[in-house]
Enzyme design. Structure first.
Site, PDB file in Angstrom:
ATOM      1  CB  THR A  48      -0.762   0.005   1.315  1.00  0.00           C
ATOM      2  OG1 THR A  48      -1.700  -1.261   1.136  1.00  0.00           O
ATOM      3  CG2 THR A  48      -2.083   1.154   1.084  1.00  0.00           C
ATOM      4  CB  THR A  49       3.751   2.438   2.000  1.00  0.00           C
ATOM      5  OG1 THR A  49       2.898   1.900   3.318  1.00  0.00           O
ATOM      6  CG2 THR A  49       4.675   3.549   2.403  1.00  0.00           C
ATOM      7  CE1 TYR A 111     -16.259   1.244  -4.466  1.00  0.00           C
ATOM      8  CE2 TYR A 111     -16.853  -0.727  -5.960  1.00  0.00           C
ATOM      9  CZ  TYR A 111     -16.990   0.672  -5.622  1.00  0.00           C
ATOM     10  OH  TYR A 111     -18.030   1.290  -6.191  1.00  0.00           O
ATOM     11  CE1 TYR A 137      -2.099  -4.416   5.671  1.00  0.00           C
ATOM     12  CE2 TYR A 137      -1.790  -4.114   3.075  1.00  0.00           C
ATOM     13  CZ  TYR A 137      -1.710  -3.640   4.327  1.00  0.00           C
ATOM     14  OH  TYR A 137      -1.855  -2.231   4.560  1.00  0.00           O
ATOM     15  NE  ARG A 142      -4.061   2.088   3.063  1.00  0.00           N
ATOM     16  CZ  ARG A 142      -3.586   3.420   2.554  1.00  0.00           C
ATOM     17  NH1 ARG A 142      -4.413   3.676   1.412  1.00  0.00           N
ATOM     18  NH2 ARG A 142      -2.904   4.118   2.853  1.00  0.00           N
ATOM     19  CE  LYS A 166       0.873  -3.798   7.019  1.00  0.00           C
ATOM     20  NZ  LYS A 166       1.314  -2.928   5.536  1.00  0.00           N
ATOM     21  CB  ILE A 208       4.629  -5.001   7.426  1.00  0.00           C
ATOM     22  CG1 ILE A 208       4.875  -6.358   7.720  1.00  0.00           C
ATOM     23  CG2 ILE A 208       4.907  -4.287   6.086  1.00  0.00           C
ATOM     24  CD1 ILE A 208       4.156  -7.287   6.778  1.00  0.00           C
TER      25      ILE A 208
END
Length: 290
Positions: A48-49, A111, A137, A142, A166, A208
């Site tokens: 994501t980052t 989504y 994850y 998000r 994560k 992480i």
């Protein structure tokens, strides 16, 4: 190629961009070198980052090549490979076995908000499509949906290559439930820098990290001290970084951490739309904290 085990302080690498908006491979290479020199334990690539949704397939492959070149096999690689269309993820794995990775990071579908059974079926399909180890994850902020610990534990029990998670739900009670009931060898990584220390105290295997992009040596030391039971020493570092944990997320990720990295001379403070740099007000607070 024998796959390296993940543990300790992993860093979710940002993607630097230059003034033209292209990927800045020189800055990315320097970042990888910095991580290796700072006792980071593993690299998370195209998470994501990294602003991965804004990178096309060619750019993603180029990022992987740059990281691999500078890493030169020194640190394990956790490669982002997720999506909200199960068929696309499985097809991608069929075309690209991703054997340059030591493990895959697979996010809960976003989504479309699947049920718990839908999440199970999604990860089942991915686990059956690859022999690579998989780190789940969970990031409800998000994705819009939380994977319950019962689903996580069911996946851990049913698929030998689903080897960890994560957890970025921020729900300490939920994460501690997974820690208490996980099968042997199943790893739990904090997805939030700010609760890494208490989670390691509860038995988590590491983090992480986002802040590790800019303060790799410091945050690695915190994690390593905590893992060796030196909690008092780890708390000193944790208190010193505590305000930054909050500030780098005020205007979203990676806007905050890129602001910090620019101030430290590591890259240009450029993001791809729809993300924009941190506000001047946030920047001033970060400057004061630094």
């Amino acid at each position: 190629m024998e796959k390296k085990e993940l543990y300790g302080m992993g860093v979710a690498l940002v993607t630097p961009f230059d003034a033209t908006g292209a990927v800045d491979h020189e800055a990315l290479g320097r970042l990888v070198d910095y991580q290796v020199e700072s006792r980071t334990d593993f690299l998370c690539v195209l998470g994501t980052t990294a602003e991965t949704p804004t990178l096309d397939e060619e750019e993603q492959l180029a990022v992987r090549r740059t990281v691999a070149k500078h890493n030169a096999g020194r640190l394990p690689i956790l490669l982002g490979c997720g999506g909200n269309c199960t068929h696309k993820v499985v097809s991608k794995l069929a075309k690209d076995p991703m054997d340059d990775a030591d493990a895959l990071l697979c996010v809960v579908p976003y989504y479309n908000k699947p049920t718990q059974e839908g999440m199970y079926a999604h990860f089942k399909a991915i686990a059956e499509a690859t022999e690579l180890p998989i780190i789940l994850y969970n990031v409800p902020g998000r994705t819009g949906v939380n994977m319950l610990p019962e689903t996580t534990l069911r996946l851990a029990a049913d698929f030998k290559n689903i080897v960890g998670i994560k957890e970025a739900s921020g729900n300490v009670e939920q994460i501690e439930y997974i820690l208490r009931h996980r099968p042997e060898g199943f790893k739990v990584f904090s997805g939030d820098d700010g609760i890494t220390l208490p989670l390691i105290k509860s038995g988590a295997d590491g983090v992480i990290s986002v802040i590790g992009n800019a303060y790799a040596a410091e945050f690695a030391e915190l994690v390593h001290l905590a893992q060796s039971g030196q909690f008092t020493e780890a708390e000193v570092i944790d208190h010193r970084l505590a305000e930054l944990y909050k500030l780098i997320f005020v205007d979203g990720n990676p806007a905050g951490i890129k602001c910090v990295m620019e101030l430290r001379g590591m890259l240009q403070n450029i993001l791809r739309l729809p993300l924009v740099p941190a506000t001047q007000a946030t920047r001033e607070k970060i400057v004061a904290q630094l």
